[in-house]
Design a protein around this motif. Sequence first.
Motif, mmCIF file in Angstrom:
data_model
loop_
_atom_site.group_PDB
_atom_site.id
_atom_site.type_symbol
_atom_site.label_atom_id
_atom_site.label_comp_id
_atom_site.label_asym_id
_atom_site.label_seq_id
_atom_site.Cartn_x
_atom_site.Cartn_y
_atom_site.Cartn_z
ATOM 1 N N VAL A 122 32.655 34.405 13.887
ATOM 2 C CA VAL A 122 32.971 35.773 13.453
ATOM 3 C C VAL A 122 32.267 36.788 14.348
ATOM 4 N N LYS A 123 30.998 36.515 14.643
ATOM 5 C CA LYS A 123 30.227 37.400 15.516
ATOM 6 C C LYS A 123 30.911 37.568 16.864
ATOM 7 N N LYS A 124 31.387 36.464 17.440
ATOM 8 C CA LYS A 124 32.032 36.524 18.755
ATOM 9 C C LYS A 124 33.349 37.290 18.696
ATOM 10 N N VAL A 125 34.135 37.035 17.648
ATOM 11 C CA VAL A 125 35.413 37.741 17.507
ATOM 12 C C VAL A 125 35.187 39.239 17.367
ATOM 13 N N ASN A 126 34.232 39.627 16.510
ATOM 14 C CA ASN A 126 33.946 41.052 16.299
ATOM 15 C C ASN A 126 33.392 41.705 17.561
ATOM 16 N N LEU A 127 32.522 40.984 18.265
ATOM 17 C CA LEU A 127 31.952 41.525 19.500
ATOM 18 C C LEU A 127 33.034 41.706 20.554
ATOM 19 N N GLN A 128 33.945 40.753 20.631
ATOM 20 C CA GLN A 128 35.021 40.859 21.618
ATOM 21 C C GLN A 128 35.888 42.096 21.349
ATOM 22 N N LYS A 129 36.130 42.394 20.071
ATOM 23 C CA LYS A 129 36.901 43.591 19.710
ATOM 24 C C LYS A 129 36.150 44.852 20.125
ATOM 25 N N ARG A 130 34.831 44.866 19.910
ATOM 26 C CA ARG A 130 34.043 46.045 20.255
ATOM 27 C C ARG A 130 33.988 46.232 21.766
ATOM 28 N N LEU A 131 33.886 45.128 22.496
ATOM 29 C CA LEU A 131 33.884 45.205 23.955
ATOM 30 C C LEU A 131 35.212 45.753 24.478
ATOM 31 N N LYS A 132 36.293 45.319 23.864
ATOM 32 C CA LYS A 132 37.623 45.761 24.291
ATOM 33 C C LYS A 132 37.808 47.258 24.072
ATOM 34 N N LYS A 155 15.097 48.186 27.041
ATOM 35 C CA LYS A 155 16.168 47.571 27.813
ATOM 36 C C LYS A 155 17.167 46.968 26.848
ATOM 37 N N ALA A 156 18.449 47.243 27.069
ATOM 38 C CA ALA A 156 19.467 46.756 26.145
ATOM 39 C C ALA A 156 20.840 46.801 26.802
ATOM 40 N N ILE A 157 21.792 46.197 26.116
ATOM 41 C CA ILE A 157 23.206 46.287 26.499
ATOM 42 C C ILE A 157 23.806 47.390 25.646
ATOM 43 N N TYR A 158 24.482 48.331 26.271
ATOM 44 C CA TYR A 158 25.050 49.474 25.555
ATOM 45 C C TYR A 158 26.571 49.434 25.631
ATOM 46 N N LEU A 159 27.227 49.502 24.453
ATOM 47 C CA LEU A 159 28.674 49.558 24.360
ATOM 48 C C LEU A 159 29.029 51.006 24.041
#
Length: 267
Positions: free
Chosen positions: A142-152, A226-230
């Motif tokens: 679920v985490k990966k699916v949701n993250l992929q949507k946010r990245l898109k 330091k972080a990853i920013y969407l």
Amino acid sequence: MVTYVYKVLCVLLLLCAFSNCKVTKIPHAKQFDASDYIFKGEVVQTKKSNLPVVPDDQNTHIVKVNDIILASSGHESFKGENITVVAADDKIPTLKEGAGYVFYTHTWLFGSTLAVRANHVEPMTDKPDGIKDELPLYRDSVKKVNLQKRLKSSGLVMFGRVSKINEADVQRPSKESEHSPIWNIAIVEVENILKGNTEGNQVQVYFSASDDVRWVNAPKLKEEQKAIYLLKRTDSFTGVKNAYVLIDPQDVLPESELNLVKKLLKK
């Protein structure tokens, strides 16, 4: 033989979770989606309730909680207790007193005890069950699916370091509110652009510095972080046109997620 087959199935599930499988590949994904309280229990009495506000009928059952697999916050302490289970629909099998089942439920009422609504019930068997092993795989999927949507949906995905934070010079409302977001601007030094592009090696990001209940979960950036920013540009919230504004805590990820983000962006 049973133990060997079970181990093989667990390995296959792990392989599935780290490949391109969707959430529905997890056997109990549908039940996990609909549940916030999953437990193994024994039926004490059928057609009965031990919560006064829930009347006895053919769909109410008193069940002893033997083992909690998943519990929503505040409901972790009912192991060994009797609670009321209400069958949510006709698909729930007829329950027998003294029999053990796995209950997939949603918390409903809380009083002297707990009442839950069951959306799925499975009989207990002597075979090893992999439900506890499935749950972390499901959450990861679920985490990966949701993250992929946010990245898109993000226009800019980058890894960087906050070099400076200033109070934002934005137009304040004519009437101050206790829910004021207190906008700050973080100057983020870009170290790695993962998606999109920037002009120069610095990006200005607006974020709320308020601890008010309305803004307490919004990301709070710190100098040297330091972080990853969407990021997505928006005209909303700050009154500044086309600004990068961080509202959702899921849009700031730790450096440890860098490889996962890169992998998902390639799909």
